[in-house]
Scaffold this active site. Sequence first.
Site, PDB file in Angstrom:
ATOM      1  N   ASP A  41       0.780  -1.245   0.000  1.00 18.36           N
ATOM      2  CA  ASP A  41       0.000   0.000   0.000  1.00 18.36           C
ATOM      3  C   ASP A  41       0.812   1.295   0.000  1.00 18.36           C
ATOM      4  O   ASP A  41       1.787   1.423   0.757  1.00 18.36           O
ATOM      5  CB  ASP A  41      -0.855   0.094   1.278  1.00 18.36           C
ATOM      6  CG  ASP A  41      -1.554  -1.186   1.621  1.00 18.36           C
ATOM      7  OD1 ASP A  41      -1.516  -2.129   0.841  1.00 18.36           O
ATOM      8  OD2 ASP A  41      -2.150  -1.231   2.719  1.00 18.36           O
ATOM      9  N   GLN A  57       4.198   0.587   2.269  1.00 18.50           N
ATOM     10  CA  GLN A  57       4.427  -0.669   2.967  1.00 18.50           C
ATOM     11  C   GLN A  57       5.620  -1.351   2.297  1.00 18.50           C
ATOM     12  O   GLN A  57       5.603  -1.570   1.077  1.00 18.50           O
ATOM     13  CB  GLN A  57       3.173  -1.549   2.868  1.00 18.50           C
ATOM     14  CG  GLN A  57       2.028  -1.046   3.710  1.00 18.50           C
ATOM     15  CD  GLN A  57       2.293  -1.246   5.187  1.00 18.50           C
ATOM     16  OE1 GLN A  57       2.089  -2.330   5.720  1.00 18.50           O
ATOM     17  NE2 GLN A  57       2.744  -0.209   5.869  1.00 18.50           N
ATOM     18  N   TRP A  65       6.026 -10.354   0.939  1.00 14.21           N
ATOM     19  CA  TRP A  65       5.567  -9.599   2.110  1.00 14.21           C
ATOM     20  C   TRP A  65       6.284 -10.100   3.353  1.00 14.21           C
ATOM     21  O   TRP A  65       6.388 -11.309   3.565  1.00 14.21           O
ATOM     22  CB  TRP A  65       4.046  -9.774   2.249  1.00 14.21           C
ATOM     23  CG  TRP A  65       3.405  -8.885   3.260  1.00 14.21           C
ATOM     24  CD1 TRP A  65       2.966  -7.613   3.048  1.00 14.21           C
ATOM     25  CD2 TRP A  65       3.116  -9.197   4.619  1.00 14.21           C
ATOM     26  NE1 TRP A  65       2.419  -7.108   4.208  1.00 14.21           N
ATOM     27  CE2 TRP A  65       2.496  -8.060   5.187  1.00 14.21           C
ATOM     28  CE3 TRP A  65       3.323 -10.315   5.434  1.00 14.21           C
ATOM     29  CZ2 TRP A  65       2.081  -8.025   6.519  1.00 14.21           C
ATOM     30  CZ3 TRP A  65       2.904 -10.263   6.750  1.00 14.21           C
ATOM     31  CH2 TRP A  65       2.296  -9.126   7.282  1.00 14.21           C
ATOM     32  N   ASP A 166      -5.001   0.872   9.591  1.00 12.58           N
ATOM     33  CA  ASP A 166      -4.922   1.772   8.430  1.00 12.58           C
ATOM     34  C   ASP A 166      -5.548   3.150   8.685  1.00 12.58           C
ATOM     35  O   ASP A 166      -6.431   3.600   7.938  1.00 12.58           O
ATOM     36  CB  ASP A 166      -5.583   1.134   7.188  1.00 12.58           C
ATOM     37  CG  ASP A 166      -5.116  -0.293   6.930  1.00 12.58           C
ATOM     38  OD1 ASP A 166      -4.024  -0.650   7.418  1.00 12.58           O
ATOM     39  OD2 ASP A 166      -5.834  -1.045   6.255  1.00 12.58           O
TER      40      ASP A 166
HETATM   41  C1  FRU Z   1      -3.842  -3.634   2.725  1.00  9.15           C
HETATM   42  C2  FRU Z   1      -3.187  -4.140   3.988  1.00  9.15           C
HETATM   43  C3  FRU Z   1      -3.528  -3.213   5.140  1.00  9.15           C
HETATM   44  C4  FRU Z   1      -2.397  -3.440   6.095  1.00  9.15           C
HETATM   45  C5  FRU Z   1      -1.236  -3.643   5.155  1.00  9.15           C
HETATM   46  C6  FRU Z   1      -0.193  -4.608   5.656  1.00  9.15           C
HETATM   47  O1  FRU Z   1      -3.234  -4.045   1.562  1.00  9.15           O
HETATM   48  O2  FRU Z   1      -3.597  -5.469   4.245  1.00  9.15           O
HETATM   49  O3  FRU Z   1      -4.797  -3.422   5.699  1.00  9.15           O
HETATM   50  O4  FRU Z   1      -2.196  -2.363   6.949  1.00  9.15           O
HETATM   51  O5  FRU Z   1      -1.777  -4.110   3.935  1.00  9.15           O
HETATM   52  O6  FRU Z   1       0.930  -4.612   4.827  1.00  9.15           O
END
Ligand code: FRU
Length: 456
Positions: A41, A57, A65, A166
């Site tokens: 994000d 992110q 991830w 968020d």
């Molecule tokens: C959205 C999300 C958010 C969270 C982040 C984690 O894509 O799942 O809700 O904060 O990514 O990386």
Amino acid sequence: MIEEKFTVDRANKYIAENAQYVNNQFKPEKHFSAPIGWINDPNGFVYFRGEYHLFYQYYPYGSFWGPMHWGHAKTRDFVNWEHLPVALAPDMPYDKDGCFSGSAIVKDDVLWLMYTGNINNEDGSVSQIQNMAYSRDGIHFEKIKQNPVAVGSILPDDFINADFRDPKLFEKDGHYYAVVAAKHKENVGTVVLLGSEDLIDWKFESVFLKGTKEQGFMWECPDYFEIEGKSYLIFSPMRYPKDGNDFQNINSSIILNGTVDWVNKEFKPETIKEIDHGQDFYAPQSTQGPDGRRIIIAWMHTWGRTVIPHELDHKWACNMTLPRLLVQGKNQNLLQKLPDKMVSLLPVISLGEEIVSGRFEVEVEGNLIYQLGSEKDYIVFGFDATGQEVFIDRSHQLIKINGEENWPTERCAVFIEAEKIQVVIDRNTIEIFVNDGQEVLSSVFYLQEKHILNKL
Ligand code: FRU
């Protein structure tokens, strides 16, 4: 062996030493991507001291991830980005398993960030709590000693503390607010509103909007703003049901138009619309420029899909869309438009030539179908006059992209009577703006040979 802790210094050193090993074959030129590693994000999108700052992110150490950091970059024109040092690392007890998504606001010339600390508890449960950090120079960030500033227990009893994340900051009538994603025990998505006078003391204000069972079970990354007196709420629902061409991605992004009852602090939706009809658009975040115009940028990917640069060990993964202005259209809908200055920085594409990045605009009369790629490895896109659809079809691409959907996702489309289209191609990405931004389709693709554009 002692496990090495995640810190901003460690991340910056790793990036400096390893970015040279990234394989750029599919990395876009004009869209934002990180020097190395995984991104998702957009976070903290904000105009600060004459430049747009974008945080994101970030897991620098792999093309997948991992424990989330906040990467950081800035730009003046949305095409040329300057990478800045990593802003946040998961280095405190209140964010030990990830600095999740959040946003930024400028107060008294200080740049403030609000983000979610993700904590995996020893008993296997998860806690998500909200934290603040600030910077006086726009480069180095300090987390405040009062953290966390909002924990799940401030929510009404019928909410789940493990899904509270968020925060998106905004200011209204001299008060600070944050819309935050929260999950209701009925397994429906909800946006809650927090309020503060000083960005440090936060309290629960209201359930801003609660969803129904048909609207997905978690609404990630909410955003609230006003344009010309109208109120808009954006979020990214997980598992919003597919409806013909709409919501084809298992996780999509929607925009609601409506009004707000500021006494009870409740959003009253009037219209609902999918923001983008391509295969790759999620978690958009907006900010306001110095001229008051609203601009959004999104992650150009969606959860659950094959991550091709990762599979190929290219040491990077994912990019952002181009930022787009949200402009009030003739009816209720907002138009999404590329800023003129940005368009002027993109070269014009000609048919039959090899393309890396560029754009073209064309008036539509009847069928208008293009093929991009080489003879055996290509995508097809354009306007199908019979079906009245603008579409992107990546089924002829040799590299296959799979998703969690149990329906085909190789072709995405939107029903619309197209009068003109603007297309931007950037090595592995395509964005199609239909009728001055009435609808947009954004997708990534991975063509191995030359990208030649031909009309079919
Ligand atoms: C959205 C999300 C958010 C969270 C982040 C984690 O894509 O799942 O809700 O904060 O990514 O990386």
